[in-house]
Design an enzyme around this catalytic site. Structure first.
Site, mmCIF file in Angstrom:
data_model
loop_
_atom_site.group_PDB
_atom_site.id
_atom_site.type_symbol
_atom_site.label_atom_id
_atom_site.label_comp_id
_atom_site.label_asym_id
_atom_site.label_seq_id
_atom_site.Cartn_x
_atom_site.Cartn_y
_atom_site.Cartn_z
ATOM 1 N N THR A 1 -12.145 -11.406 -10.952
ATOM 2 C CA THR A 1 -12.219 -12.750 -11.535
ATOM 3 C C THR A 1 -13.366 -12.843 -12.533
ATOM 4 O O THR A 1 -13.214 -13.410 -13.627
ATOM 5 C CB THR A 1 -12.413 -13.803 -10.424
ATOM 6 N N ASN B 1 -5.115 -9.119 -0.794
ATOM 7 C CA ASN B 1 -5.517 -8.655 0.545
ATOM 8 C C ASN B 1 -5.081 -9.621 1.642
ATOM 9 O O ASN B 1 -4.868 -9.221 2.780
ATOM 10 C CB ASN B 1 -7.023 -8.370 0.612
ATOM 11 N N CYS B 2 -4.924 -10.906 1.311
ATOM 12 C CA CYS B 2 -4.470 -11.861 2.325
ATOM 13 C C CYS B 2 -2.983 -11.686 2.650
ATOM 14 O O CYS B 2 -2.500 -12.237 3.640
ATOM 15 C CB CYS B 2 -4.727 -13.295 1.858
ATOM 16 N N THR C 1 -29.493 -12.289 -7.539
ATOM 17 C CA THR C 1 -30.197 -11.677 -6.416
ATOM 18 C C THR C 1 -31.693 -11.795 -6.654
ATOM 19 O O THR C 1 -32.137 -12.493 -7.575
ATOM 20 C CB THR C 1 -29.799 -10.197 -6.281
ATOM 21 N N ILE D 1 -29.457 -8.919 -11.799
ATOM 22 C CA ILE D 1 -28.408 -8.457 -10.884
ATOM 23 C C ILE D 1 -27.866 -9.660 -10.129
ATOM 24 O O ILE D 1 -28.606 -10.384 -9.459
ATOM 25 C CB ILE D 1 -28.942 -7.397 -9.893
ATOM 26 N N TYR D 2 -26.571 -9.874 -10.243
ATOM 27 C CA TYR D 2 -25.878 -10.973 -9.583
ATOM 28 C C TYR D 2 -25.010 -10.407 -8.456
ATOM 29 O O TYR D 2 -24.691 -9.210 -8.435
ATOM 30 C CB TYR D 2 -24.998 -11.730 -10.583
ATOM 31 N N GLY E 1 -18.994 -12.846 -3.389
ATOM 32 C CA GLY E 1 -18.000 -12.413 -2.407
ATOM 33 C C GLY E 1 -18.517 -12.273 -0.990
ATOM 34 O O GLY E 1 -19.530 -12.869 -0.598
ATOM 35 N N LYS F 1 1.365 -45.004 6.651
ATOM 36 C CA LYS F 1 -0.010 -44.732 7.093
ATOM 37 C C LYS F 1 -0.114 -43.218 7.281
ATOM 38 O O LYS F 1 0.335 -42.679 8.296
ATOM 39 C CB LYS F 1 -0.319 -45.448 8.407
#
Length: 647
Positions: A16, A43-44, A274, A279-280, A283, A435
């Site tokens: 992504t 994966n799901c 991080t 650095i990011y 997940g 309702k």
């Protein structure tokens, strides 16, 4: 200006982020490094391919290396592994897993999306187990499916009752395999609370799944064909699925000197950086903020991982978007039921010592007069003083996830339980009621906030009675034939005003019904006549989901896994009367059933159609008590059909 980004790991977060980076800039150089062969897969959906609900394996591949490379103009290196990070030199060492070659690449920004791996504890004789599987990726899926296809196992054990464990149990059962679930805790599906999970426990057993709770695997024997449990019990199996949880893939981060949390997750700030600003991380490997309570936690879900990937990409390109935290909204299919939850459960709130209030309702998924309506068990957790919504859980055949999604949105929007009453939700008989269940939960919660309703919970009932409390069951007498709370007395709701003289005013009066609604009406009658009264929240439905029914105590029935009385072969069942109680609310299913039985002669057969199996859970024991015989049961979508032979 960022000119080169290296992303470690694909699937949800990494893939992504890569796509978002390209949409933001045509100039940035993007290198995606993936250890496996597949960079983006569903994966799901893996358990459902094993169970053959999904038959086309290629549909699991969301993006191929070639397709994503061409569309997004990026350098994708699958079957390659980053073996080390040098933050000081802004470089990584990459190993080509095809030929073993190692080389270095520099970066301006680095994104870690390594995911999490299944936990494999040091169980004695585990290495000798030739039929032990875990499920994380496509190769794992292929191994399991090939084994099932070729070896045709007759029995399987699933260790762990979480999302993957439950989904694997269902899909193996769909392949005709006898499944046992072993869970160390006292319930399956940790995101929901015990009384809600109890509904799933009953349903799993109805579907022929053997459920072993509060027990663990001590060791394997006979090359995995035998499992010895903590209490010494031995379970035979042809295969074992290990699904007791996941552990973050943190080795790269740890060796690079990045800060880790107490359970090994990578610590990130609100911008997903991080402890090194270039650095990011996103997940399953990262620690996130719990949206409800603000504490650090780990919630490995696909939705948040995708959202994190998108935000990290924007921030690596110089924007400043904050990740707001994870709410933990989730849903799962458990055979015929759907279970969904959002926010904090009771267990979490108790642990962090946050005061809360709870309610349970059991409305229909849509208008009862329209075919296919089924009951939803909905739990709402909130602050009794402010009305803030802490969380919600729901289980049912239909319409479950829709209600949880509405409540999840309400939480994100800062709405209170009172605001739920004012939500204008779409309505037509096939889809909802005038309702909506979400509105109804809001009405009940608002009644509690305003002091109009006091109640006690399912776990407080027995002690209340043992301490001398007066509990009035306001259901019809015939409903009590299907089970009742021991120690309660019966005064039907319609008789209550005429029998007030029988009820003392010098003590708190407790009332109960089937699902809580008639109990609320009874509480208002009594309160308006000068009584102090409390309703049993969720009624008999919630109470019996945990404790079962006392009508079983003195009745022995021989039944199969579906609760059908085992009889001699009845090939040709000739039906004399059909009674349809689908969509009806209590007490009508039981009223119509009894009237239907009365209209037929001895040895004739009644066919009953119902959608609320909870109300009729005790049909086998009731039939046995009355001398009738259940010949057969059948599930047809949301409709359960019973064939009952009159004595």
């Amino acid at each position: 200006m960022t000119q080169k980004v290296i992303i470690i790991g694909g699937v949800a977060g990494g893939a992504t982020a890569a796509a978002k980076l390209r949409r933001l800039s045509e100039d940035v150089e993007i290198i995606l490094v993936e250890r496996g062969e597949y960079i983006s897969f569903a994966n799901c959906g893996l358990p459902y391919y094993i169970g053959e609900t999904i038959t086309d394996r290629s549909k699991l591949l969301v993006q191929t290396v070639e397709g994503m490379s061409e569309r997004f103009n990026m350098d994708i290196r699958n079957l390659s592994e980053v073996v080390s990070i040098n933050p000081d030199h802004h470089s990584v060492t990459i190993k080509n897993l095809r030929n073993g070659e190692e080389y270095k690449e520099t970066y301006d920004k680095l994104l870690l999306s390594p995911g999490a791996r299944p936990i494999i504890p040091p169980i004695p004789c585990l290495k000798e187990n030739e039929t032990l599987f875990t499920l994380r990726n496509i190769p794992d899926t292929d191994k399991i499916k090939n084994y099932v296809d070729q070896q045709k196992p007759k029995q399987a054990v699933v260790v762990g009752g979480g999302f993957i464990g439950i989904e694997m149990a269902e899909n193996l059962a769909e392949r005709g395999i006898k499944v046992t679930i072993i869970e160390m805790a006292n319930q399956v599906m940790a995101p929901i609370d015990y009384e809600m999970a109890s509904i799933l426990h009953h349903h799993l057993k109805e579907k022929g799944v053997r459920l072993i709770l509060e027990n663990g695997v001590q060791s394997f024997a006979d090359n995995g064909k035998k499992i010895i449990l903590s209490d010494g019990t031995t379970v035979d199996t042809d295969m074992t699925i290990l699904s007791i949880g996941v552990r973050p893939e943190n080795e790269l981060a740890k060796n690079a000197g990045l800060e880790l949390g107490p359970r090994g997750h990578i610590i990130v700030n609100e911008y997903l950086q991080t402890s090194n600003e270039d650095i990011y991380a996103v997940g399953d490997a990262i620690e996130v903020v719990d949206y409800i309570n603000g504490n650090q936690t780990a919630i490995p879900l696909a939705g948040p991982a995708n959202r994190q990937g998108r935000i990290a990409a924007k921030n690596m390109m110089g924007q400043k978007e904050k990740y707001q935290g994870t709410l933990g909204t989730s849903v799962a299919k458990v055979f015929d039921l759907t279970v969904a939850s959002t926010g904090n459960n009771e267990k979490t709130l108790k642990r962090i010592r946050t005061p809360y209030e709870v309610l349970h309702i059991h409305p229909s998924s849509h208008a009862g007069y329209y075919p296919g309506a089924a009951q939803i068990s909905l739990k709402l957790i909130f602050n009794k003083e402010t009305g803030k919504i802490y969380g919600a859980q729901a289980i049912g055949v239909d319409g479950v996830e829709k209600r949880i999604d509405v409540i999840s949105t309400a939480i994100k929007g800062g709405l209170t339980v009172e605001d739920l009453t004012n939500l204008e939700l779409s309505y037509a008989p096939p889809y909802s009621s005038a309702k909506d269940p979400v509105n109804m939960a809001g009405y009940v919660a608002t009644n509690i906030l305003e002091g109009e309703l006091e109640h006690i919970q399912w776990h407080e009932v027995d002690k209340t009675i043992d301490d001398g409390g007066l509990l009035i069951d306001v259901r019809e007498p015939m409903e009590r034939e299907f089970g009742y709370i021991k120690g309660s007395i019966n005064i039907p709701l319609n008789d209550l005003r005429k029998r007030l003289n029988e009820i003392p005013k010098d003590k708190t009066v407790y009332v109960s019904c089937q699902v809580g609604l008639r109990g609320y009406l009874a509480s208002r009658i009594l309160k308006n006549n000068g009584y102090h009264v409390k309703n049993v929240d969720g009624g008999w439905k919630t109470y019996s989901s945990v404790y079962g029914s006392n009508i079983h105590v003195d009745v022995e029935t021989t039944t199969n896994d579906l609760g059908e009385t085992i009889i001699q072969d009845e090939n040709d069942i000739i039906v004399d009367e059909v009674v349809d109680v689908t969509g009806l609310t209590c007490p009508m299913p039981i009223v119509k059933l009894k009237k239907g039985i009365e209209t037929i002669e001895s040895n004739q057969i009644l066919e009953l159609h119902a959608t609320d199996r909870g109300t009729l859970n005790d049909l086998p024991a009731w039939s046995k008590n009355a001398g009738h015989t259940i010949l057969k049961t059948e599930q047809d979508g949301p409709v359960i059909k019973f064939w009952i032979k009159k004595k």
